[in-house]
Design a protein around this motif. Structure first.
Motif, mmCIF file in Angstrom:
data_model
loop_
_atom_site.group_PDB
_atom_site.id
_atom_site.type_symbol
_atom_site.label_atom_id
_atom_site.label_comp_id
_atom_site.label_asym_id
_atom_site.label_seq_id
_atom_site.Cartn_x
_atom_site.Cartn_y
_atom_site.Cartn_z
ATOM 1 N N GLU A 66 0.850 -1.194 0.000
ATOM 2 C CA GLU A 66 0.000 0.000 0.000
ATOM 3 C C GLU A 66 0.882 1.238 0.000
ATOM 4 O OE1 GLU A 66 -2.974 0.136 2.983
ATOM 5 O OE2 GLU A 66 -3.508 -1.967 2.739
ATOM 6 N N ILE A 68 2.479 4.599 0.964
ATOM 7 C CA ILE A 68 2.647 5.254 2.257
ATOM 8 C C ILE A 68 2.051 6.654 2.156
ATOM 9 C CG2 ILE A 68 4.334 6.112 3.907
ATOM 10 C CD1 ILE A 68 6.202 3.890 2.963
ATOM 11 N N SER A 69 1.146 6.921 3.084
ATOM 12 C CA SER A 69 0.515 8.241 3.042
ATOM 13 C C SER A 69 1.502 9.274 3.575
ATOM 14 C CB SER A 69 -0.761 8.253 3.881
ATOM 15 O OG SER A 69 -0.436 7.958 5.222
ATOM 16 N N LYS A 71 2.888 12.318 5.553
ATOM 17 C CA LYS A 71 2.544 12.889 6.850
ATOM 18 C C LYS A 71 2.121 14.340 6.652
ATOM 19 C CE LYS A 71 5.221 10.230 10.108
ATOM 20 N NZ LYS A 71 6.167 10.307 11.207
#
Length: 155
Positions: A66, A68-69, A71
Motif C-alpha cells: 500500500e 505510504i501516506s 505525513k
C-alpha cells in the motif's frame, strides 16, 4: 354441618389449559446465486524445470504494498492544542466582559442609592427648617432672670 371427624372436600372446578400458538419466524428468501464468468480467463503459465519436469499454473501478479501516506505538515495534536487555546481565549474575553458589566452595574446601583439618600436627606432638612420658622400655633416662652432656691423655680 359436617361432623368433626369428616374431612372437607373442596368443590371441583373445571381446569382449562391454554396452549400458546407458536409464531413462525419470517425467513428471508435468499437471493438466487448466479454463476459469474470472469471477463477473461487468466493466463496459464508453464515452466520447465532443469530436471525436465513441467510445472503448470496461473500467473500470479506480485503483491503491491500500500502506498505510504504522506505525513501532514502540522500534527493533529498541535491543531487540537491551538483550537483549545482559541476557545479558551474566547471564554476569557466573555468573562472579562461579564466582570466589566457587573462592575458597571454595581457602580450604577451605588450612585442611585447615594442620590436617593441625598434627596431624602434634603427633603427632611427642608421639612425641619420650614417647621422651625413657622410660628403660627406654637407657644413661645421667654425666660429672663430666673432664680433657683431650694429646688423651687422663682421669677
Amino acid at each position: 354441618m359436617y361432623p368433626q371427624n369428616t374431612p372437607r372436600v373442596p368443590a371441583q372446578r373445571a381446569v382449562e389449559v391454554h396452549q400458546p400458538t407458536p409464531i413462525t419466524p419470517a425467513v428471508p428468501v435468499p437471493a438466487p446465486v448466479v454463476p459469474v464468468q470472469p471477463a477473461t480467463a487468466p493466463t496459464v503459465a508453464s515452466v520447465v524445470l532443469p530436471d525436465g519436469r513441467i510445472v503448470t499454473g496461473y500467473a500470479v501478479s506480485p503483491v503491491q504494498p500500500e502506498p505510504i501516506s504522506a505525513k501532514p505538515v502540522v500534527s493533529r495534536a498541535a491543531v487540537n492544542v491551538a483550537l483549545g487555546g482559541v476557545g479558551f481565549l474566547a471564554v476569557c474575553g466573555g468573562l472579562l466582559l461579564l466582570t466589566t458589566f457587573i462592575t458597571a452595574l454595581t457602580a450604577l446601583i451605588t450612585q442611585l442609592i447615594t442620590l436617593a439618600a441625598v434627596l431624602f436627606g434634603g427633603f427632611i432638612a427642608v421639612q425641619v427648617l420650614t417647621a422651625s420658622r413657622h410660628s403660627g400655633g406654637g407657644t413661645t416662652v421667654n425666660i429672663r432672670k430666673a432664680v433657683i432656691k431650694r429646688n423651687h423655680f422663682h421669677r
